[in-house]
Every structure is written in structure tokens, then in C-alpha cells.
Write an enzyme that holds these catalytic residues in place. Structure first.
Site, PDB file in Angstrom:
ATOM      1  CE  LYS A  96      46.859  52.937  28.029  1.00  0.00           C
ATOM      2  NZ  LYS A  96      45.865  53.660  28.717  1.00  0.00           N
TER       3      LYS A  96
ATOM      4  CE1 TYR B  98      39.594  47.412  31.149  1.00  0.00           C
ATOM      5  CE2 TYR B  98      41.328  48.862  30.330  1.00  0.00           C
ATOM      6  CZ  TYR B  98      40.015  48.432  30.298  1.00  0.00           C
ATOM      7  OH  TYR B  98      39.120  49.013  29.422  1.00  0.00           O
TER       8      TYR B  98
ATOM      9  CG  ASP C 118      47.998  44.654  27.722  1.00  0.00           C
ATOM     10  OD1 ASP C 118      48.543  45.601  27.104  1.00  0.00           O
ATOM     11  OD2 ASP C 118      46.824  44.695  28.131  1.00  0.00           O
TER      12      ASP C 118
HETATM   13  C1  LIG Z   1      47.400  47.382  29.914  1.00  0.00           C
HETATM   14  C2  LIG Z   1      46.252  47.856  29.069  1.00  0.00           C
HETATM   15  N1  LIG Z   1      45.810  47.089  28.072  1.00  0.00           N
HETATM   16  C3  LIG Z   1      44.809  47.470  27.270  1.00  0.00           C
HETATM   17  C4  LIG Z   1      44.175  48.671  27.460  1.00  0.00           C
HETATM   18  C5  LIG Z   1      43.055  49.078  26.577  1.00  0.00           C
HETATM   19  O1  LIG Z   1      43.472  50.099  25.734  1.00  0.00           O
HETATM   20  P1  LIG Z   1      42.411  51.104  25.083  1.00  0.00           P
HETATM   21  O2  LIG Z   1      41.882  51.918  26.198  1.00  0.00           O
HETATM   22  O3  LIG Z   1      43.231  51.883  24.107  1.00  0.00           O
HETATM   23  O4  LIG Z   1      41.385  50.277  24.429  1.00  0.00           O
HETATM   24  C6  LIG Z   1      44.594  49.496  28.488  1.00  0.00           C
HETATM   25  C7  LIG Z   1      43.931  50.788  28.730  1.00  0.00           C
HETATM   26  O5  LIG Z   1      44.223  51.530  29.630  1.00  0.00           O
HETATM   27  C8  LIG Z   1      45.656  49.092  29.319  1.00  0.00           C
HETATM   28  O6  LIG Z   1      46.091  49.848  30.336  1.00  0.00           O
END
Ligand SMILES: Cc1ncc(COP(=O)(O)O)c(C=O)c1O
Length: 725
Positions: free
Chosen positions: A565, A444, A537
Site C-alpha cells: 500500500k 486478512y 503484516d
Molecule cells: C493487512 C493486509 N495484508 C495483506 C493484504 C493484501 O494486499 P494486496 O491486496 O495488495 O494483495 C491486505 C489487503 O488489503 C491487507 O489489508
């Protein structure tokens, strides 16, 4: 609610007459319905009958699942409506399959629209009757006597079709693919009655009646029923009611219609003196005092306030939440509304305290309301909250990031992880002049269109939308590959001129499923070989699995990295960065446009700087490792002791307990986990003051605020809960 208002303010408290004048909704269509209504009438109440048609619950997919598992041989699948096609598709998706899984079956469609819906999904339709009716289909379907047909049941006419086919000697299995709802005007009347507070109580005499009523009322069922007394005939009905996000107040233990009425009468007796049948705050004009019976269901549920807040939220916010997982859909029940957090704990609106292992899905690695971070935010806020002009704080944070993650030579701050990945991929496409993005199945990366794509019908085909509203053309620029499979990655990179391969270096959004040794190195080598950029990511893993993120931990250097985060210390933030030559394409240095009103927000930057300084202190990651190991090993050990099939995966302070015996190495493996068992585990832990993610496929997060006592309390709770699974 109406008790205490208007003409029904005078309540006869005599035995057997406590329900006098009450309007009680009776929701069951079959046997108990009439009897319950009669008994209510006998008790002086005014029953309002609402026949929720008595069909099997909509989640009875047994027949379809058997067909998917190919444990049962079907020859035909018959679609009678477009809705059924959609419904079957949803189920296929839910179990990680697609239409190819049904390809051994011959498809029949009752009319051209249905046939078109199937063909649009790449499915071959073997039979469409002339004229387009169920009767014609039943008569002319070239179904041999030894063939077996599967009939997703979409509406009330379908049983007739099944019967007609059976009359020809065919074997036909049906399953309910579509909840039957009542005629629109009935549902409207019911909604109006509930909205106007005209019903004093609603009785549920079976689990399916709860299911069906909620289907009729739709998304705001919980809101409409929030102030009505809900009475259930027994614990299993109460459980079904809770699973619909409702709050049962009366649960009859006798499990009979009489028992239900008695329990309701008891409830009314004990509550009218206090705050009315509804438990609402309207004063009654019948102030007969009486002590509450501690054993009775009159005790305010420990989630009563949360339930009220949830109902209210649903009036104004889709599903009452601002991010879907928060709604508890994956585990059933209603979310707890949180009032405050401190250290490793959160406190809900009913005053319950929980050890928190969600930590806002990762950012709060030093716990809630860490004093230094709170002070930094307060301090920054006194100087203004946003300027739309550069500040030294952004440089401070970017410099710390560069020191920890040297591959991020240039960093651009944004406001969320979604923005970070979306922007990084734009840059990757600009740099390579290519369009296709390869990602890991089950990974994700936020909710931008291109990343809401799931795998097409075969491995390494172009993606299809994973949400309505995502253009097929956009989804088709994404290819999903299974995790930990370098052959599949190579095939994708070879087949498509990919701009980038994006992955979480420790995947944590299918639960934590670590990359197997050599996978990240292999991905690095393959992306170089095929001219694609490697994008890590690290929105979760950055400053989480190690100060230098997963790339520091494993010694594999990507071209671009996304963060979020933790680097915002609990405030909204994201960042992407990487090789100077690639990032130099970003405006205003280069031509790739990307901007943000609140990007580099001074409050978030201050919190982030303080957070990274806290994490840079010696011993932090060793402490996290220690607590995380104790927790996860303790959970697995207890699961073993109770003979629960479980598998644990963990990297540093993130991990997941899967309810599956075997190792989990990819999305398919993760999905094999027994999610119903997880839901029971979740609720058992919640009741015992442990707040886990309300979904199996999330990580358990630990912070520096978690102490041995928290871990021990958690393991004690798990020990109890495992005996109930
Ligand atoms: C690995 C990863 N990338 C991107 C995101 C997206 O981040 P946001 O919720 O701050 O848009 C998340 C969200 O949990 C994530 O776990």
C-alpha cells in the site's frame, strides 16, 4: 432498445395510448400479475408475463438463525438435497458458526448423496429413509409428537414433505434455503429477449419479484436489464430493485397497479421526445418536444452513468470488478465508477464529488494525485517503465524502509501485499523447517491459498478452506486463533509446531480492532518460547499508524514484516523483510525461491520514495491524528446524540464505527455489529457526498489532504443520516 427502430417507431402520444405497442415484462406470479397485465393491455401495451415463483426471499433465514441461537429448540434438521447442505453451510459461515452449532440436532438426509455430503462435513446422520424419497422420509422419520423439525426448503417438493410431517402431528418449521428458479427454457427465452433489446420495460410489483427475477437471470442480471426501463410499484420495491444492483427509473407513488401504469405512461410521454423509452441514445422519429417535469422520475438518476458502466463491465469482468468489495455486495446497490481523484476527493462518472475515506484501501495517505508523487511517476515513466534489471531506486526505497523500520534489515520488493505475506511465510517455513502457520481469526493477509483458511470446528484446530478452490490440505496448515487471547495463542503454538504467527499488529480487516495492551508483547514472548517466527503484516499499518509502523508505535519487534500500500505511493507494490539471518535464505542469497517480473518496478519505487520523503516531514502524523480524532469522536458523539448504539475503535488515521453497543475486541465482537444498519449508514452518507468503504469490516482512512471542512461536512452528513437509521 427498440423504440425508435423497426416497426415500432411511430408512437401515439394520445392520452392513455402512450404504451401502444410497447413490450412490457410483468414479473409477478400472484395476484397483481394478472391485473397488471390486463391494465397494460388496456393501455395498448403488449405484456410479456414472466412468473417468478412467489416464494419468500432467499435471505429469510429466521428459522435457521433461531436454531443457531438456540432460542428455539429443534430436535431434527432434515436435508432434502446437497444444495441445501451447501446453502446451510454458507449461512453458518456468514454468521461465524460451523456445523458444530447444529450438533444438538439430529440430522436426517433424504438419500445417500445428501448423507454423504453431511458426513463429509463431519456431521453424524441419524436417519436416511429406504427407499430414498421424501415420502418415505415423511413416513418413517422417528419423529416423536413432541419433537420439532427444521426443514430447509430447497425445492418445490419440500412443502409437501413439511405437510406430510405435519399430518403426523409433528411441528415443522421451514425456511427458504434455495431460490426457486424457473424452468431453464423460460429463463433462456427471457435472457434472449433482454439481450436482443426486445423488451421496452420491466415492471416490478413487489420486492420479491425483483429478488426472484435477478435470481433467474443470475450474475449478469444488471447487465441484461441495463437498457430496459425499470418501473416499480412503490418505494420499497424500488429499494429492493436497487439492492439487486438495478436502477429503477419509474417509481409509482400510488402503490397500485393503476399507479404503476400511469407512472410508466408519464415516463414514456416525457422521454420519447428526448431519447426513447430506454433512455438510450437512439434518436426517435417522434420528436414531440416537451419540458421535463422536475418532479417526475425522469430525471436522470445521479448514478445513471455509473450504472451503465457497471452493466458494461459485467459483460467482461466477473461481477464487473477486480476486487470483490468494490461491487457493493455487502451494502447493496451498485458501485460508483470513479473518473478521477484530487486530494481528499473522488469524482464519479456522473460528476458527483465525494469526500473519500477509502483512499484505495489505504495507500493514498497523502490524498489523490498528490503533485509530487504524480511528478515522480511521470519523471520515472519518461525513462522507461520496467527493465527486469536492478535500479538504484529499489535501494533508495529499501534504505528508507530500514531507517523507519529497523527490524527490516533486508527487504525484498514484490507487487502486492498478497505476494508479500505469501513469500514471508515461505521463508518462515524454510527457516524453521515447520509447516503450520498460526493466524488471527478475522485477520486478512491477502488471498494466497494458505491464508484463505478459516477456523475448524473447535478453537485452535487446523483450518478448513475459506474459498472453493483452496485445497483442504493447504488450509489444514493454518490455525486460526481469536485476537487478544494469549491462552489460545499459546495452546496453538504448543499443540502445533508452528513456523510462524502472522498478524496485523493493528487488525484492520474486521474493521479496526486494536490489540489489547500486552497482547503484542505476549505474542512476541510466546513465539520465541515455542520457536515460531513472529510476522507482522503491516501492509495497512506500515507508515500509517506511525512512520515506523505499528512496531515503532508499540515497541514490539517482529522477526519478519510485510508492507504494501503506502510504500508504493498508490502504485502496485509489496515488500517483505526482516532479520538478516532469516532473509538471507531468499534466492539468490539462499535457497528459497521467490521472483517477480515487475518486482521493484521503477514507477512504484519512485512513487514510494517520494511518498516516504513526504511522510518524513515534521507534523504529518500529528496532523493525521488530529483529523482522525475529530472525525471519529464527532461520529461517536453524534451517534450518541441520536441514541444509536455505536462503538468506535481508532489507531491514528484508521478507525471503524461499529453499530454495536459494546467494546469490540475480536472477530466475534466485530461480527456482532449491525451490518444492515451500516449499509443504510453507508448509502445515506454516499448520497450526501461521503464515500465510506462499502462494507462494515473495513477501516475509515484519513489522508493529509483531508481538511477541517471535509471532516465537518462528513459530520453534518452523519447527523442527518443518523436520524434515518
Ligand atoms: C493487512 C493486509 N495484508 C495483506 C493484504 C493484501 O494486499 P494486496 O491486496 O495488495 O494483495 C491486505 C489487503 O488489503 C491487507 O489489508
Amino acid at each position: 432498445m427498440t423504440i425508435g427502430q423497426g416497426e415500432r417507431t411511430s408512437i401515439d402520444m394520445g392520452a392513455g395510448r402512450t404504451l401502444a405497442g410497447r413490450r412490457v415484462l410483468v414479473t409477478r406470479a400472484r395476484a397483481r400479475h394478472g391485473r397488471l397485465a390486463d391494465l397494460l393491455r388496456g393501455a395498448g401495451a403488449a405484456p410479456v408475463l414472466f412468473p417468478t415463483i412467489s416464494i419468500a426471499p432467499a435471505d429469510d433465514y429466521t428459522a435457521l438463525d433461531r436454531a443457531l441461537g438456540m432460542t428455539e429448540r429443534y430436535d431434527w434438521i432434515i436435508f432434502t438435497s446437497v444444495n441445501t447442505v451447501t446453502y446451510v453451510e454458507e449461512r453458518l459461515r456468514a454468521v461465524g458458526r460451523d456445523w458444530a452449532a447444529l450438533s444438538p440436532l439430529k440430522m436426517a438426509a433424504v438419500g445417500p448423496k445428501v448423507a454423504e455430503a453431511l458426513r463429509g462435513r463431519g456431521v453424524t446422520v441419524a436417519f436416511v429413509p429406504e427407499p430414498y424419497t421424501g415420502a418415505a422420509l415423511a413416513a418413517a422419520l422417528p419423529l416423536r409428537a413432541d419433537e420439532h423439525a427444521l426443514l430447509p426448503q430447497a425445492d418445490l417438493a419440500t412443502p409437501e414433505l413439511a405437510e406430510a410431517l405435519r399430518a403426523r402431528g409433528a411441528r415443522v418449521a421451514t425456511f427458504v434455503a434455495y431460490r426457486t428458479t424457473l424452468p431453464h427454457h423460460d429463463a433462456t427465452a427471457l435472457r434472449r429477449m433482454l439481450a436482443m433489446g426486445e423488451l421496452d420495460a420491466v415492471t416490478f410489483a413487489s420486492p420479491s419479484s425483483a429478488h426472484n427475477l435477478c435470481a433467474v437471470l443470475g450474475d449478469d442480471a444488471a447487465a441484461l436489464l441495463a437498457t430496459t426501463v425499470i418501473a416499480c410499484i412503490g418505494p420499497s420495491t424500488a429499494a429492493a430493485v436497487r439492492a439487486e444492483g438495478l436502477r429503477p427509473m419509474v417509481v409509482a407513488s400510488a402503490h397500485t397497479a393503476e399507479g404503476l401504469i400511469e407512472a410508466l405512461e408519464d415516463y414514456v410521454m416525457s422521454t420519447t421526445s428526448q431519447d426513447g423509452l430506454s433512455g438510450s441514445s437512439h434518436p426517435t422519429e417522434s420528436p414531440t418536444e416537451g419540458p421535463r417535469d422536475a418532479e417526475s422520475p425522469l430525471e436522470r438518476a445521479r448514478d445513471a452513468r455509473s450504472a451503465e458502466l457497471f452493466a458494461e463491465a459485467q459483460r467482461y469482468i466477473p461481477g464487473g470488478v477486480d476486487s470483490p468489495v468494490r461491487a457493493f455486495k455487502a451494502v447493496g446497490g451498485a458501485p460508483r465508477f470513479i473518473e478521477r481523484g484530487a486530494g481528499a476527493h473522488i469524482y464519479d462518472a456522473d460528476g458527483n464529488r465525494y469526500v473519500d475515506y477509502v483512499l484505495s484501501y489505504g495507500p493514498l495517505i497523502t490524498g489523490h494525485a498528490q503533485p509530487e508523487i504524480v511528478a515522480a511517476i511521470q519523471d520515472a515513466a519518461t525513462r522507461g517503465t520496467s527493465y527486469g534489471a536492478p535500479t538504484r531506486l529499489e535501494t533508495e526505497l529499501a534504505r528508507r524502509i530500514n531507517a523507519a523500520v529497523p527490524s527490516m534489515e533486508l527487504t525484498r520488493f514484490v507487487s502486492s501485499g498478497t505476494e508479500a505475506t505469501m513469500s514471508a511465510l515461505r521463508v518462515a517455513r524454510a527457516y524453521t523447517g515447520r509447516d503450520v502457520i498460526v493466524k488471527v481469526e478475522g485477520g486478512y493477509h491477502g488471498h494466497s491459498d494458505g491464508l484463505l483458511a478459516r477456523a475448524g470446528s473447535a478453537a485452535t484446530t487446523l483450518g478448513v478452506p475459506d474459498s472453493p478452490g483452496v485445497p483442504a490440505a493447504v488450509a489444514a496448515t493454518t490455525v486460526n486463533v481469536p485476537l487478544n487471547n494469549l491462552d489460545a495463542l499459546e495452546a496453538a503454538l504448543r499443540t502445533y509446531e508452528a513456523a510462524a504467527f502472522i498478524l496485523e499488529p493493528v487488525p484492520a480487516n474486521m474493521g479496526v480492532v486494536p490489540a489489547t495492551p500486552g497482547y503484542l508483547e505476549g505474542a512476541r514472548a510466546l513465539t520465541e518460547q515455542y520457536g515460531a517466527l513472529l510476522v507482522f503484516d503491516e501492509v495497512i499499518t506500515g507508515f500509517r499508524v506511525a512512520y515506523g509502523g505499528a512496531q515503532g508505535l508499540y515497541g514490539v519487534t517482529p522477526d519478519l514484516t510485510c508492507l504494501g500500500k503506502i510504500i508504493g505511493g498508490g502504485l502496485p507494490v509489496g515488500a517483505y523483510g526482516g532479520r538478516r539471518d532469516v532473509m538471507s535464505l531468499v534466492a539468490p542469497l539462499g535457497p528459497v525461491y521467490q521472483a517477480g517480473t515487475l518486482s521493484g518496478n521503477p514507477l512504484a519505487m519512485s512513487a514510494g520514495v517520494t511518498m516516504l520523503d513526504t511522510l518524513a516531514k515534521p507534523g504529518v502524523y500529528a496532523y493525521l491524528e488530529d483529523k482522525s480524532r475529530a472525525l471519529h469522536e464527532g461520529l461517536l458523539e453524534r451517534a450518541r446524540r441520536h441514541a444509536i448504539a455505536a462503538y468506535g475503535a481508532r489507531v491514528g488515521s484508521i478507525g471503524t464505527l461499529f453499530f454495536t453497543p459494546g467494546p469490540v475486541t475480536d472477530y466475534t465482537g466485530a461480527r456482532a455489529s449491525d451490518t444492515a444498519r451500516y449499509a443504510r449508514f453507508f448509502h445515506g452518507m454516499l448520497e450526501r457526498g461521503v464515500y465510506l468503504a462499502p462494507a462494515q469490516f473495513e477501516a475509515v482512512f484519513i489522508s493529509t489532504a483531508h481538511g477541517d471542512d471535509d471532516v465537518e461536512a462528513t459530520l453534518r452528513a452523519a447527523d442527518e443520516v443518523f436520524t434515518t437509521l
